[in-house]
Design a protein around this motif. Structure first.
Motif, short mmCIF file in Angstrom:
data_model
loop_
_atom_site.label_atom_id
_atom_site.label_comp_id
_atom_site.label_asym_id
_atom_site.label_seq_id
_atom_site.Cartn_x
_atom_site.Cartn_y
_atom_site.Cartn_z
N SER A 74 0.82 -1.20 0.00
CA SER A 74 0.00 0.00 0.00
C SER A 74 0.86 1.26 0.00
N SER A 75 2.03 1.21 0.63
CA SER A 75 2.94 2.36 0.58
C SER A 75 3.45 2.57 -0.83
N ALA A 76 3.79 1.49 -1.52
CA ALA A 76 4.24 1.60 -2.91
C ALA A 76 3.12 2.13 -3.80
N THR A 77 1.89 1.73 -3.53
CA THR A 77 0.75 2.24 -4.29
C THR A 77 0.59 3.74 -4.09
N ARG A 78 0.77 4.20 -2.86
CA ARG A 78 0.71 5.63 -2.60
C ARG A 78 1.83 6.39 -3.31
N VAL A 79 3.02 5.80 -3.39
CA VAL A 79 4.14 6.45 -4.08
C VAL A 79 3.84 6.56 -5.57
N VAL A 80 3.28 5.49 -6.18
CA VAL A 80 2.93 5.54 -7.60
C VAL A 80 1.88 6.61 -7.85
N SER A 172 -2.28 -7.72 -5.07
CA SER A 172 -1.92 -6.56 -5.89
C SER A 172 -2.91 -5.42 -5.67
N ASP A 173 -2.43 -4.20 -5.93
CA ASP A 173 -3.23 -2.98 -5.90
C ASP A 173 -3.07 -2.31 -7.26
N THR A 174 -4.02 -1.45 -7.59
CA THR A 174 -3.95 -0.76 -8.88
C THR A 174 -4.04 0.75 -8.68
N VAL A 175 -3.40 1.46 -9.61
CA VAL A 175 -3.50 2.91 -9.68
C VAL A 175 -3.85 3.23 -11.12
#
Length: 188
Positions: A74-80, A172-175
């Motif tokens: 979730s931190s990586a998703t926020r960075v993206v 996985s998460d999506t942006v």
């Protein structure tokens, strides 16, 4: 001397009366031999405590590692999402074109400076920082993931919409970024 004898006698009486009630006192300094006796743990007690601690760690370890994995994803998703937003904001603020570039698991933002592409900020390596992998679904399909924002913050160029998948393990998460430049995480 008389006081000392009285003290020793009363101590013996006290020990005897407590021992009669079933309460044992820990050994202390032995006046006759001069030796000290200390209460300590036995090896068996230590082994039992360590075994119980090992079982508790084994039970909770998987859930704790799963929580850390979810947090890093979730931190990586926020960075993206923040990097996409930064690229769009730079285009609007400077009234010039900017680019969001994904190369493997790294992200960077480029800005236009009198016709020259200038990198703004640091290159972020999400695999090294969070242990995640990135993949992209773009419409239309392109091999290079470079999203161009015009001076109004709209996506221009080949990809008109972008979906970045941040995955770690089986989750996985999506942006997503739409043609209007809006970004949102989840639900796209």
């Amino acid at each position: 001397m008389l006081k000392r004898r009285c003290f020793a006698v009363s101590e013996l009486d006290c020990k005897t009366s407590i021992a009669l009630h079933g309460i044992a006192l820990p050994p202390r300094h032995d006046d006759r031999t001069g030796a000290y006796h200390r209460a300590a743990f036995t090896i068996l007690e230590l082994v039992v405590v360590m075994t119980i601690a090992g079982v508790i760690i084994a039970i909770t370890g998987k859930s704790v590692s799963g929580a850390f994995s979810g947090n890093s994803r979730s931190s990586a998703t926020r960075v993206v999402s923040a990097t996409l937003f930064q690229a769009r904001a730079i285009a609007i603020q400077r009234s010039r074109q900017s680019w969001f570039v994904r190369s493997g698991n790294t992200l960077k933002v480029l800005g236009d400076s009198l016709g020259v592409h200038v990198q703004l900020g640091k290159t972020v390596d999400l695999a090294q920082r969070f242990g995640v992998t990135l993949s992209t679904v773009a419409a239309p399909t392109v091999t290079d993931t470079t999203v161009s924002f015009d001076s109004r913050g709209l996506i221009t160029g080949t990809p008109t919409s972008l979906k970045i998948i941040v995955s770690k393990g089986s989750k996985s998460d999506t942006v997503c970024a739409t043609g209007l430049g809006n970004t949102r995480a989840r639900g796209c």
